[in-house]
Design an enzyme around this catalytic site. Structure first.
Site, PDB file in Angstrom:
ATOM      1  N   GLU A  17       3.962  -6.374 -51.235  1.00 55.28           N
ATOM      2  CA  GLU A  17       3.046  -7.246 -50.485  1.00 55.28           C
ATOM      3  C   GLU A  17       2.155  -7.749 -51.209  1.00 55.28           C
ATOM      4  OE1 GLU A  17      -0.078  -3.943 -49.900  1.00 55.28           O
ATOM      5  OE2 GLU A  17      -1.972  -5.117 -50.599  1.00 55.28           O
ATOM      6  N   TYR A  49      -4.653  -8.405 -44.502  1.00 51.68           N
ATOM      7  CA  TYR A  49      -5.764  -9.343 -42.996  1.00 51.68           C
ATOM      8  C   TYR A  49      -6.742  -9.187 -43.908  1.00 51.68           C
ATOM      9  CZ  TYR A  49      -7.585  -9.248 -39.232  1.00 51.68           C
ATOM     10  OH  TYR A  49      -8.246  -9.808 -37.808  1.00 51.68           O
ATOM     11  N   ARG A 108      -9.743   0.953 -41.917  1.00 53.48           N
ATOM     12  CA  ARG A 108     -10.323   0.378 -41.704  1.00 53.48           C
ATOM     13  C   ARG A 108     -11.615  -0.075 -42.099  1.00 53.48           C
ATOM     14  NH1 ARG A 108     -15.300   3.957 -44.661  1.00 53.48           N
ATOM     15  NH2 ARG A 108     -14.751   1.828 -45.982  1.00 53.48           N
ATOM     16  N   ALA A 124      -9.916   4.354 -39.762  1.00 61.22           N
ATOM     17  CA  ALA A 124      -8.461   3.786 -39.007  1.00 61.22           C
ATOM     18  C   ALA A 124      -8.109   4.951 -38.188  1.00 61.22           C
ATOM     19  CB  ALA A 124      -8.155   4.092 -39.685  1.00 61.22           C
ATOM     20  N   TYR A 144      -5.093   7.581 -50.620  1.00 63.07           N
ATOM     21  CA  TYR A 144      -5.984   7.506 -52.164  1.00 63.07           C
ATOM     22  C   TYR A 144      -6.012   8.030 -52.907  1.00 63.07           C
ATOM     23  CZ  TYR A 144      -8.172   4.003 -49.236  1.00 63.07           C
ATOM     24  OH  TYR A 144      -8.056   2.715 -48.335  1.00 63.07           O
TER      25      TYR A 144
HETATM   26  P1  FAD Z   1     -10.651   5.109 -43.392  1.00 61.74           P
HETATM   27  O1  FAD Z   1      -9.218   5.997 -43.170  1.00 61.74           O
HETATM   28  O2  FAD Z   1     -11.046   5.117 -42.179  1.00 61.74           O
HETATM   29  O3  FAD Z   1     -10.653   6.461 -44.693  1.00 61.74           O
HETATM   30  C1  FAD Z   1     -11.795   5.871 -44.850  1.00 61.74           C
HETATM   31  C2  FAD Z   1     -12.447   6.838 -44.694  1.00 61.74           C
HETATM   32  O4  FAD Z   1     -13.482   7.659 -43.988  1.00 61.74           O
HETATM   33  C3  FAD Z   1     -12.264   8.264 -45.957  1.00 61.74           C
HETATM   34  O5  FAD Z   1     -14.014   8.409 -47.154  1.00 61.74           O
HETATM   35  C4  FAD Z   1     -11.700   9.152 -45.518  1.00 61.74           C
HETATM   36  O6  FAD Z   1     -12.057  10.583 -45.861  1.00 61.74           O
HETATM   37  C5  FAD Z   1     -12.987   9.034 -44.129  1.00 61.74           C
HETATM   38  N1  FAD Z   1     -12.764   9.278 -42.478  1.00 61.74           N
HETATM   39  C6  FAD Z   1     -11.517   8.919 -42.148  1.00 61.74           C
HETATM   40  N2  FAD Z   1     -11.523   9.537 -41.040  1.00 61.74           N
HETATM   41  C7  FAD Z   1     -12.237  10.477 -40.591  1.00 61.74           C
HETATM   42  C8  FAD Z   1     -12.524  10.846 -39.355  1.00 61.74           C
HETATM   43  N3  FAD Z   1     -11.189  10.931 -38.831  1.00 61.74           N
HETATM   44  N4  FAD Z   1     -13.580  11.151 -39.222  1.00 61.74           N
HETATM   45  C9  FAD Z   1     -14.359  11.765 -40.558  1.00 61.74           C
HETATM   46  N5  FAD Z   1     -13.955  11.685 -42.049  1.00 61.74           N
HETATM   47  C10 FAD Z   1     -12.841  10.362 -42.232  1.00 61.74           C
HETATM   48  N6  FAD Z   1      -8.652  -3.974 -47.211  1.00 61.74           N
HETATM   49  C11 FAD Z   1      -8.467  -4.964 -45.922  1.00 61.74           C
HETATM   50  O7  FAD Z   1      -9.504  -5.696 -45.954  1.00 61.74           O
HETATM   51  N7  FAD Z   1      -7.711  -6.163 -46.014  1.00 61.74           N
HETATM   52  C12 FAD Z   1      -5.739  -4.882 -46.062  1.00 61.74           C
HETATM   53  O8  FAD Z   1      -5.015  -5.882 -45.846  1.00 61.74           O
HETATM   54  C13 FAD Z   1      -6.414  -3.937 -47.481  1.00 61.74           C
HETATM   55  N8  FAD Z   1      -4.754  -3.315 -47.180  1.00 61.74           N
HETATM   56  C14 FAD Z   1      -5.071  -2.051 -47.667  1.00 61.74           C
HETATM   57  C15 FAD Z   1      -3.903  -1.912 -48.067  1.00 61.74           C
HETATM   58  C16 FAD Z   1      -3.478  -0.688 -48.793  1.00 61.74           C
HETATM   59  C17 FAD Z   1      -2.538  -0.125 -49.306  1.00 61.74           C
HETATM   60  C18 FAD Z   1      -4.632   0.048 -49.360  1.00 61.74           C
HETATM   61  C19 FAD Z   1      -4.649   1.535 -49.658  1.00 61.74           C
HETATM   62  C20 FAD Z   1      -6.427  -0.789 -48.883  1.00 61.74           C
HETATM   63  C21 FAD Z   1      -5.776  -1.685 -48.411  1.00 61.74           C
HETATM   64  N9  FAD Z   1      -7.312  -2.406 -47.776  1.00 61.74           N
HETATM   65  C22 FAD Z   1      -6.911  -4.074 -46.986  1.00 61.74           C
HETATM   66  C23 FAD Z   1      -8.521  -1.345 -48.020  1.00 61.74           C
HETATM   67  C24 FAD Z   1      -9.476  -0.945 -47.366  1.00 61.74           C
HETATM   68  O9  FAD Z   1      -9.433  -1.295 -46.305  1.00 61.74           O
HETATM   69  C25 FAD Z   1     -10.289  -0.147 -47.963  1.00 61.74           C
HETATM   70  O10 FAD Z   1      -9.969   0.344 -48.650  1.00 61.74           O
HETATM   71  C26 FAD Z   1     -11.518   0.846 -46.467  1.00 61.74           C
HETATM   72  O11 FAD Z   1     -12.760   0.735 -47.417  1.00 61.74           O
HETATM   73  C27 FAD Z   1     -10.854   1.794 -46.300  1.00 61.74           C
HETATM   74  O12 FAD Z   1      -9.665   1.712 -45.038  1.00 61.74           O
HETATM   75  P2  FAD Z   1      -8.699   3.285 -44.585  1.00 61.74           P
HETATM   76  O13 FAD Z   1      -7.730   2.717 -43.717  1.00 61.74           O
HETATM   77  O14 FAD Z   1      -8.490   4.071 -45.494  1.00 61.74           O
HETATM   78  O15 FAD Z   1     -10.364   4.100 -43.796  1.00 61.74           O
END
Ligand code: FAD
Length: 288
Positions: A17, A49, A108, A124, A144
């Site tokens: 990454e 991003y 997200r 997401a 996570y």
């Molecule tokens: P989600 O999967 O949407 O989850 C967020 C929260 O909502 C969690 O508590 C989950 O349990 C809950 N949730 C999810 N879906 C639902 C549903 N359908 N109903 C109810 N609750 C739900 N950030 C950046 O800005 N840029 C990057 O490039 C970036 N790269 C990353 C790469 C990796 C490998 C990781 C692990 C993280 C990265 N992040 C990045 C950080 C990420 O954007 C943050 O951790 C963010 O706060 C959560 O994103 P997520 O896609 O995991 O969220």
């Protein structure tokens, strides 16, 4: 190539990454980093991003295209949705398609207390559902091992992760962790919840005590005593800290591979020296 095709051969996938150069960094900085990283032959390189998708006139999209076209290495674009409207995402889809981008890590994104989120995408999984109806990208999602910090419970987090996979995430990449037992506990829970897509373990070599403490503060990774002793002993000596951090990451990777992990996703922090040291040390175990 879609990253899902990399899994299933029995070989551990090894990916890197990177992040776009910071505001004052030129595009040349990233070429130099990419020259060295692609020479290590990772299976793919993902590009983070930031807010607005641009950092210094050199966007995630541009770097992802360069990795694929100039370096002939598979690439993946990270994409967040919390501050985007459907119109924003529509134009990103068109741009990705125009440049032949095939792999998207759908996220997200963090919610900035000073910037009210847009309302089109809450999670997401919403982004994946929306994009999947409009384009044929291969979607990955974040996971996570120690639970998402804001989640009410670990079980709830796994339930939501299953929703993300059901929405179309074909591969998961984990948050960094320093205690492999936390990853194995997560893996067991995920598999018994029916999450059957490949899960890559996120490894961040701790080569700088200050930055790792900041990072850990943000993501809440637990620190095993073996790890805290390394920071206490070597934290003030950059060379010793770097070497000890690399050795710790190598040990984590060898243990993960011997336990059959699907893939290792190395947070390189744009540091080719560290990526090279680790790649060379684990090459023989990764490539069998
Ligand atoms: P989600 O999967 O949407 O989850 C967020 C929260 O909502 C969690 O508590 C989950 O349990 C809950 N949730 C999810 N879906 C639902 C549903 N359908 N109903 C109810 N609750 C739900 N950030 C950046 O800005 N840029 C990057 O490039 C970036 N790269 C990353 C790469 C990796 C490998 C990781 C692990 C993280 C990265 N992040 C990045 C950080 C990420 O954007 C943050 O951790 C963010 O706060 C959560 O994103 P997520 O896609 O995991 O969220």
């Amino acid at each position: 190539m879609k990253t899902r095709e990399l899994f299933g051969s029995g070989k551990t996938v090894f990916s890197f990454e990177i992040f776009p150069p910071k505001k004052d960094g030129s595009i040349e900085t990233i070429y130099k980093t990419l020259d060295e990283l692609t020479d290590l032959h990772p299976d793919f390189i993902s590009v983070t991003y930031g807010a607005g998708g641009t950092a210094a006139g050199c966007s995630t999209r541009e770097i992802v295209s360069v990795i694929k076209e100039k370096y002939h290495t598979e690439s993946m674009a990270h994409l967040t949705c919390v501050n985007s409207t459907t119109a924003d995402i529509d134009s990103i889809i068109a741009e990705f398609q125009q440049y032949g981008i095939e792999n998207v890590l759908a996220l997200r994104g963090d919610i900035n207390p000073d910037v009210p989120p847009k309302h089109d995408f809450r999670y997401a999984s919403d982004l994946i559902e929306y994009m999947k109806q409009r384009a044929s990208f291969c979607f990955s999602g974040a996971c996570y091992p120690e639970g998402y910090p804001e989640s009410p419970s670990f079980d709830k987090d796994i339930e939501n992760l299953k929703r993300k996979v059901d929405a179309g995430a074909e591969h998961l990449m984990s948050q960094l962790f320093f205690d492999n037992s936390q990853f194995y506990r997560f893996l067991e829970k995920a598999r018994s919840a029916g999450i059957d897509v490949p899960i890559e373990a996120g490894i961040m070599p701790c080569v700088n005590a200050k930055s790792i403490q900041r990072m850990v503060g943000l993501c809440g990774a637990s620190l095993p005593p073996k790890f805290t002793k390394i920071i206490a002993r070597f934290g003030d000596n950059p060379d010793a800290m770097r070497d000890a951090g690399i050795a710790y990451a190598n040990e984590q990777i060898i243990d993960l591979v011997s336990n059959g992990v699907d893939g290792i996703h190395l947070y390189t922090m744009n540091n080719p020296y560290v990526a090279r040291k680790i790649s060379e040390a684990v090459q023989s175990v990764i490539r069998i």
